[in-house]
Motif scaffolding. Structure first.
Motif, PDB file in Angstrom:
ATOM      1  N   SER A 164       0.800  -1.227   0.000  1.00 34.31           N
ATOM      2  CA  SER A 164       0.000   0.000   0.000  1.00 34.31           C
ATOM      3  C   SER A 164       0.827   1.269   0.000  1.00 34.31           C
ATOM      4  CB  SER A 164      -0.978  -0.008   1.184  1.00 34.31           C
ATOM      5  OG  SER A 164      -0.270  -0.128   2.403  1.00 34.31           O
TER       6      SER A 164
ATOM      7  N   ASN B 268       4.099  10.251 -11.417  1.00 38.90           N
ATOM      8  CA  ASN B 268       3.012  11.176 -11.693  1.00 38.90           C
ATOM      9  C   ASN B 268       3.476  12.525 -12.249  1.00 38.90           C
ATOM     10  OD1 ASN B 268       2.233   9.445  -9.094  1.00 38.90           O
ATOM     11  ND2 ASN B 268       0.435   9.769 -10.351  1.00 38.90           N
TER      12      ASN B 268
ATOM     13  N   ARG C 160      -5.182   9.584  -0.271  1.00 38.55           N
ATOM     14  CA  ARG C 160      -5.910   8.770  -1.253  1.00 38.55           C
ATOM     15  C   ARG C 160      -4.967   7.830  -1.993  1.00 38.55           C
ATOM     16  NH1 ARG C 160      -9.981   9.843   1.192  1.00 38.55           N
ATOM     17  NH2 ARG C 160     -11.251  11.659   0.795  1.00 38.55           N
ATOM     18  N   LYS C 161      -5.489   6.656  -2.338  1.00 45.55           N
ATOM     19  CA  LYS C 161      -4.734   5.721  -3.181  1.00 45.55           C
ATOM     20  C   LYS C 161      -4.633   6.295  -4.581  1.00 45.55           C
ATOM     21  CE  LYS C 161      -5.453   1.144  -1.275  1.00 45.55           C
ATOM     22  NZ  LYS C 161      -5.990  -0.191  -1.521  1.00 45.55           N
ATOM     23  N   HIS C 162      -3.466   6.127  -5.165  1.00 43.03           N
ATOM     24  CA  HIS C 162      -3.282   6.544  -6.555  1.00 43.03           C
ATOM     25  C   HIS C 162      -3.767   5.415  -7.460  1.00 43.03           C
ATOM     26  CE1 HIS C 162      -0.975  10.328  -6.209  1.00 43.03           C
ATOM     27  NE2 HIS C 162      -0.852   9.880  -4.976  1.00 43.03           N
ATOM     28  N   SER C 163      -4.609   5.776  -8.402  1.00 38.59           N
ATOM     29  CA  SER C 163      -5.203   4.756  -9.273  1.00 38.59           C
ATOM     30  C   SER C 163      -4.150   4.040 -10.118  1.00 38.59           C
ATOM     31  CB  SER C 163      -6.272   5.385 -10.173  1.00 38.59           C
ATOM     32  OG  SER C 163      -5.717   6.415 -10.958  1.00 38.59           O
ATOM     33  N   SER C 164      -3.059   4.733 -10.448  1.00 41.58           N
ATOM     34  CA  SER C 164      -2.039   4.126 -11.295  1.00 41.58           C
ATOM     35  C   SER C 164      -1.247   3.027 -10.587  1.00 41.58           C
ATOM     36  CB  SER C 164      -1.075   5.201 -11.827  1.00 41.58           C
ATOM     37  OG  SER C 164      -0.442   5.850 -10.745  1.00 41.58           O
ATOM     38  N   THR C 165      -1.120   3.130  -9.258  1.00 37.18           N
ATOM     39  CA  THR C 165      -0.308   2.157  -8.527  1.00 37.18           C
ATOM     40  C   THR C 165      -1.067   1.431  -7.420  1.00 37.18           C
ATOM     41  OG1 THR C 165       0.392   3.829  -6.927  1.00 37.18           O
ATOM     42  CG2 THR C 165       1.787   3.540  -8.888  1.00 37.18           C
ATOM     43  N   GLY C 166      -2.209   1.974  -7.000  1.00 42.90           N
ATOM     44  CA  GLY C 166      -2.940   1.396  -5.884  1.00 42.90           C
ATOM     45  C   GLY C 166      -2.269   1.657  -4.552  1.00 42.90           C
ATOM     46  N   GLU C 167      -1.355   2.638  -4.520  1.00 41.05           N
ATOM     47  CA  GLU C 167      -0.594   2.928  -3.316  1.00 41.05           C
ATOM     48  C   GLU C 167      -0.936   4.297  -2.750  1.00 41.05           C
ATOM     49  OE1 GLU C 167       3.476   2.685  -4.588  1.00 41.05           O
ATOM     50  OE2 GLU C 167       3.523   0.513  -4.373  1.00 41.05           O
ATOM     51  N   TYR C 168      -0.688   4.435  -1.452  1.00 46.97           N
ATOM     52  CA  TYR C 168      -0.737   5.732  -0.787  1.00 46.97           C
ATOM     53  C   TYR C 168       0.679   6.291  -0.795  1.00 46.97           C
ATOM     54  CZ  TYR C 168      -5.172   4.076   1.197  1.00 46.97           C
ATOM     55  OH  TYR C 168      -6.440   3.601   1.375  1.00 46.97           O
TER      56      TYR C 168
END
Length: 190
Positions: free
Chosen positions: A49, A131, A162-170
């Motif tokens: 995450s 990003n 928020r999680k970044h949609s490109s990586t699914g990470e915070y």
């Protein structure tokens, strides 16, 4: 590096400073816990995450009287000295900052989050490599991954991460922009 696993460097440094700490584990947990042993406090990160997720995982385990948190990435913290950590903590506490970041200029910024500054010259965000716009990739000022946070700030604004949609990470660095938008004090060490 010099006969030691890179994860041993921050552990040794924090022990010398007599700072209570947690090692956040997830990927390769067994190797890390085997190398560092039982005298280290571990916190399990749920899934990959990201760096922000690692800090969120630690929050429930902090002592109630903890006011500030020093965050460093285990894989390159061997660059940090005792004096640098002391300076970081001093600047953070003296300025009563919500966020303090170690910022450096480099000829080779690839792979690091770039420091985005507002018109007044203060830090307004740190944007991760994944990003960046093509214009932002030209920025040579980077955040190294060494931060101090006020625990009160983290607890108050953790739900804004928020999680970044490109990586699914915070991304831990997103707390800088959150602080800026909330009118919180951001400091830097160079």
């Amino acid at each position: 590096l010099k006969g030691k696993a890179r994860i041993e460097y921050p552990v040794d440094l924090l022990n010398k400073l007599q700072i209570n700490f947690y090692v956040v584990v997830g990927y390769k947990k067994e190797e890390i816990t085997k190398k560092l042993g039982e005298n280290v406090a571990y916190v399990q990160q749920k899934g990959p995450s990201g760096t922000g997720g690692a800090v969120l995982a630690v929050l429930p385990y902090l002592f109630p009287k903890t006011t500030d948190v020093l965050v460093m990435f285990g894989d390159h913290s061997f660059f940090y000295s005792l004096d640098l950590i002391k300076k970081m903590l001093l600047v953070h506490q003296k300025n009563r900052s919500s966020v303090t970041a170690l910022v450096v200029k480099t000829k080779f910024p690839s792979g690091y989050g770039r420091v985005i500054r507002g018109k007044d010259g203060t830090i307004s965000a740190i944007t991760e490599e994944k990003n960046l716009t093509s214009e932002q990739k030209k920025i040579s000022e980077v955040a190294t991954g060494l931060y101090c946070f006020a625990v009160e700030f983290l607890r108050k604004y953790k739900d804004k991460l928020r999680k970044h949609s490109s990586t699914g990470e915070y991304y831990l660095s997103d707390f800088v922009e959150i602080a800026k938008n909330a009118g919180q004090t951001i400091s830097e060490v160079n």
